[in-house]
Scaffold this motif. Structure first.
Motif, PDB file in Angstrom:
ATOM      1  N   GLY A 186       0.819  -1.198   0.000  1.00  0.00           N
ATOM      2  CA  GLY A 186       0.000   0.000   0.000  1.00  0.00           C
ATOM      3  C   GLY A 186       0.859   1.256   0.000  1.00  0.00           C
ATOM      4  O   GLY A 186       2.077   1.201   0.131  1.00  0.00           O
ATOM      5  N   GLY A 187       0.180   2.404  -0.148  1.00  0.00           N
ATOM      6  CA  GLY A 187       0.904   3.668  -0.140  1.00  0.00           C
ATOM      7  C   GLY A 187       0.067   4.790  -0.692  1.00  0.00           C
ATOM      8  O   GLY A 187      -1.149   4.654  -0.867  1.00  0.00           O
ATOM      9  N   LEU A 188       0.745   5.886  -0.961  1.00  0.00           N
ATOM     10  CA  LEU A 188       0.103   7.083  -1.506  1.00  0.00           C
ATOM     11  C   LEU A 188       0.454   7.190  -2.984  1.00  0.00           C
ATOM     12  O   LEU A 188       1.645   7.098  -3.352  1.00  0.00           O
ATOM     13  CB  LEU A 188       0.596   8.318  -0.756  1.00  0.00           C
ATOM     14  CG  LEU A 188       0.157   9.686  -1.292  1.00  0.00           C
ATOM     15  CD1 LEU A 188      -1.360   9.834  -1.211  1.00  0.00           C
ATOM     16  CD2 LEU A 188       0.853  10.794  -0.524  1.00  0.00           C
ATOM     17  N   VAL A 189      -0.561   7.368  -3.820  1.00  0.00           N
ATOM     18  CA  VAL A 189      -0.340   7.455  -5.261  1.00  0.00           C
ATOM     19  C   VAL A 189      -1.294   8.490  -5.836  1.00  0.00           C
ATOM     20  O   VAL A 189      -2.378   8.720  -5.292  1.00  0.00           O
ATOM     21  CB  VAL A 189      -0.545   6.069  -5.917  1.00  0.00           C
ATOM     22  CG1 VAL A 189      -1.978   5.596  -5.779  1.00  0.00           C
ATOM     23  CG2 VAL A 189      -0.099   6.062  -7.363  1.00  0.00           C
ATOM     24  N   GLN A 190      -0.891   9.110  -6.926  1.00  0.00           N
ATOM     25  CA  GLN A 190      -1.774  10.070  -7.590  1.00  0.00           C
ATOM     26  C   GLN A 190      -2.822   9.340  -8.427  1.00  0.00           C
ATOM     27  O   GLN A 190      -2.602   8.197  -8.869  1.00  0.00           O
ATOM     28  CB  GLN A 190      -0.962  10.993  -8.486  1.00  0.00           C
ATOM     29  CG  GLN A 190      -0.134  12.016  -7.726  1.00  0.00           C
ATOM     30  CD  GLN A 190       0.483  13.060  -8.646  1.00  0.00           C
ATOM     31  OE1 GLN A 190       0.771  12.787  -9.803  1.00  0.00           O
ATOM     32  NE2 GLN A 190       0.686  14.260  -8.122  1.00  0.00           N
ATOM     33  N   ALA A 191      -3.939   9.998  -8.651  1.00  0.00           N
ATOM     34  CA  ALA A 191      -4.973   9.438  -9.506  1.00  0.00           C
ATOM     35  C   ALA A 191      -4.380   9.077 -10.866  1.00  0.00           C
ATOM     36  O   ALA A 191      -3.566   9.825 -11.422  1.00  0.00           O
ATOM     37  CB  ALA A 191      -6.118  10.432  -9.676  1.00  0.00           C
ATOM     38  N   GLY A 192      -4.779   7.910 -11.361  1.00  0.00           N
ATOM     39  CA  GLY A 192      -4.237   7.406 -12.609  1.00  0.00           C
ATOM     40  C   GLY A 192      -3.037   6.503 -12.442  1.00  0.00           C
ATOM     41  O   GLY A 192      -2.619   5.843 -13.400  1.00  0.00           O
ATOM     42  N   GLY A 193      -2.491   6.466 -11.246  1.00  0.00           N
ATOM     43  CA  GLY A 193      -1.324   5.649 -10.974  1.00  0.00           C
ATOM     44  C   GLY A 193      -1.666   4.198 -10.682  1.00  0.00           C
ATOM     45  O   GLY A 193      -2.826   3.782 -10.761  1.00  0.00           O
ATOM     46  N   SER A 194      -0.633   3.453 -10.321  1.00  0.00           N
ATOM     47  CA  SER A 194      -0.768   2.014 -10.070  1.00  0.00           C
ATOM     48  C   SER A 194      -0.091   1.621  -8.766  1.00  0.00           C
ATOM     49  O   SER A 194       0.868   2.264  -8.336  1.00  0.00           O
ATOM     50  CB  SER A 194      -0.126   1.218 -11.215  1.00  0.00           C
ATOM     51  OG  SER A 194      -0.767   1.473 -12.448  1.00  0.00           O
ATOM     52  N   LEU A 195      -0.604   0.564  -8.185  1.00  0.00           N
ATOM     53  CA  LEU A 195       0.021  -0.084  -7.032  1.00  0.00           C
ATOM     54  C   LEU A 195      -0.210  -1.583  -7.162  1.00  0.00           C
ATOM     55  O   LEU A 195      -1.200  -2.022  -7.757  1.00  0.00           O
ATOM     56  CB  LEU A 195      -0.605   0.393  -5.714  1.00  0.00           C
ATOM     57  CG  LEU A 195      -0.240   1.776  -5.181  1.00  0.00           C
ATOM     58  CD1 LEU A 195      -1.093   2.095  -3.963  1.00  0.00           C
ATOM     59  CD2 LEU A 195       1.238   1.853  -4.822  1.00  0.00           C
TER      60      LEU A 195
ATOM     61  N   SER B 240      -4.938   2.538 -13.017  1.00  0.00           N
ATOM     62  CA  SER B 240      -5.901   3.635 -13.218  1.00  0.00           C
ATOM     63  C   SER B 240      -6.632   3.973 -11.918  1.00  0.00           C
ATOM     64  O   SER B 240      -7.861   4.091 -11.884  1.00  0.00           O
ATOM     65  CB  SER B 240      -6.909   3.251 -14.306  1.00  0.00           C
ATOM     66  OG  SER B 240      -6.263   2.954 -15.523  1.00  0.00           O
ATOM     67  N   LEU B 241      -5.862   4.124 -10.870  1.00  0.00           N
ATOM     68  CA  LEU B 241      -6.461   4.344  -9.551  1.00  0.00           C
ATOM     69  C   LEU B 241      -7.208   5.669  -9.493  1.00  0.00           C
ATOM     70  O   LEU B 241      -6.812   6.666 -10.119  1.00  0.00           O
ATOM     71  CB  LEU B 241      -5.389   4.290  -8.474  1.00  0.00           C
ATOM     72  CG  LEU B 241      -4.944   2.856  -8.115  1.00  0.00           C
ATOM     73  CD1 LEU B 241      -3.593   2.856  -7.432  1.00  0.00           C
ATOM     74  CD2 LEU B 241      -5.991   2.185  -7.244  1.00  0.00           C
ATOM     75  N   LYS B 242      -8.285   5.658  -8.710  1.00  0.00           N
ATOM     76  CA  LYS B 242      -9.136   6.823  -8.532  1.00  0.00           C
ATOM     77  C   LYS B 242      -9.185   7.189  -7.048  1.00  0.00           C
ATOM     78  O   LYS B 242      -8.969   6.313  -6.191  1.00  0.00           O
ATOM     79  CB  LYS B 242     -10.557   6.500  -8.996  1.00  0.00           C
ATOM     80  CG  LYS B 242     -10.662   6.002 -10.420  1.00  0.00           C
ATOM     81  CD  LYS B 242     -12.083   5.595 -10.746  1.00  0.00           C
ATOM     82  CE  LYS B 242     -12.213   5.068 -12.164  1.00  0.00           C
ATOM     83  NZ  LYS B 242     -13.613   4.663 -12.485  1.00  0.00           N
ATOM     84  N   PRO B 243      -9.482   8.434  -6.728  1.00  0.00           N
ATOM     85  CA  PRO B 243      -9.588   8.807  -5.305  1.00  0.00           C
ATOM     86  C   PRO B 243     -10.579   7.931  -4.534  1.00  0.00           C
ATOM     87  O   PRO B 243     -10.350   7.647  -3.349  1.00  0.00           O
ATOM     88  CB  PRO B 243     -10.055  10.260  -5.378  1.00  0.00           C
ATOM     89  CG  PRO B 243      -9.483  10.765  -6.661  1.00  0.00           C
ATOM     90  CD  PRO B 243      -9.579   9.600  -7.609  1.00  0.00           C
TER      91      PRO B 243
ATOM     92  N   VAL C 269      -4.253   2.212   1.255  1.00  0.00           N
ATOM     93  CA  VAL C 269      -4.067   2.762  -0.086  1.00  0.00           C
ATOM     94  C   VAL C 269      -4.739   4.130  -0.116  1.00  0.00           C
ATOM     95  O   VAL C 269      -5.925   4.246   0.205  1.00  0.00           O
ATOM     96  CB  VAL C 269      -4.682   1.840  -1.154  1.00  0.00           C
ATOM     97  CG1 VAL C 269      -4.687   2.527  -2.519  1.00  0.00           C
ATOM     98  CG2 VAL C 269      -3.924   0.522  -1.217  1.00  0.00           C
ATOM     99  N   THR C 270      -3.972   5.133  -0.486  1.00  0.00           N
ATOM    100  CA  THR C 270      -4.508   6.492  -0.572  1.00  0.00           C
ATOM    101  C   THR C 270      -4.236   7.022  -1.969  1.00  0.00           C
ATOM    102  O   THR C 270      -3.087   7.027  -2.419  1.00  0.00           O
ATOM    103  CB  THR C 270      -3.871   7.413   0.466  1.00  0.00           C
ATOM    104  OG1 THR C 270      -4.080   6.870   1.778  1.00  0.00           O
ATOM    105  CG2 THR C 270      -4.483   8.807   0.398  1.00  0.00           C
ATOM    106  N   VAL C 271      -5.299   7.462  -2.645  1.00  0.00           N
ATOM    107  CA  VAL C 271      -5.178   7.981  -4.007  1.00  0.00           C
ATOM    108  C   VAL C 271      -5.539   9.461  -3.972  1.00  0.00           C
ATOM    109  O   VAL C 271      -6.662   9.823  -3.610  1.00  0.00           O
ATOM    110  CB  VAL C 271      -6.096   7.228  -4.980  1.00  0.00           C
ATOM    111  CG1 VAL C 271      -5.878   7.728  -6.408  1.00  0.00           C
ATOM    112  CG2 VAL C 271      -5.852   5.726  -4.897  1.00  0.00           C
ATOM    113  N   SER C 272      -4.597  10.288  -4.336  1.00  0.00           N
ATOM    114  CA  SER C 272      -4.832  11.733  -4.320  1.00  0.00           C
ATOM    115  C   SER C 272      -5.307  12.214  -5.692  1.00  0.00           C
ATOM    116  O   SER C 272      -4.916  11.657  -6.725  1.00  0.00           O
ATOM    117  CB  SER C 272      -3.557  12.465  -3.920  1.00  0.00           C
ATOM    118  OG  SER C 272      -2.552  12.249  -4.884  1.00  0.00           O
ATOM    119  N   SER C 273      -6.130  13.241  -5.661  1.00  0.00           N
ATOM    120  CA  SER C 273      -6.687  13.763  -6.924  1.00  0.00           C
ATOM    121  C   SER C 273      -5.804  14.854  -7.504  1.00  0.00           C
ATOM    122  O   SER C 273      -4.869  15.310  -6.886  1.00  0.00           O
ATOM    123  CB  SER C 273      -8.085  14.303  -6.679  1.00  0.00           C
ATOM    124  OG  SER C 273      -8.062  15.290  -5.677  1.00  0.00           O
TER     125      SER C 273
END
Length: 113
Positions: free
Chosen positions: A9-18, A84-87, A109-113
């Protein structure tokens, strides 16, 4: 002693992958179906993906086409590739074994916009 340990897990921007991993010990991993759940703050725990002992997969509609569940029985590990992660994917993600019904401790998992 049985343990399911999630990681990735972690912090990722929207559109990213984990890619999440869940390593199992103390169970006969290969005969268990494995599931990934998630729980967002203030919401009920939600089933995200399933993989049976035979490799059949199923997904929640909200993640179809973006997430892929897989398993490596030699490593006693189940994976969740999230693209394609979303907030709204922000949550604590848990793995679960079926029918033995053991749970991991969860990974954020945290997805930032």
């Amino acid at each position: 002693q049985v343990a399911l340990v999630e990681s990735g897990g972690g912090l990722v921007q929207a559109g990213g992958s984990l890619r999440l991993s869940c390593r199992a010990s103390g169970i006969i991993f290969s005969i268990n179906s494995m599931r990934w759940y998630r729980q967002a703050p203030g919401k009920q725990r939600e089933l995200v993906a399933i993989i049976t002992s035979g490799g059949t997969t199923n997904y929640a509609d909200s993640v179809k086409g973006r997430f892929t569940i897989s398993r490596d029985n030699a490593k006693n590990t189940v994976y969740l590739q999230m693209n394609s992660l979303k907030p709204e994917d922000t949550a604590v993600y848990y793995c679960n074994s079926v029918p033995t019904n053991y749970w991991g401790q969860g990974t954020q998992v945290t997805v930032s916009s």
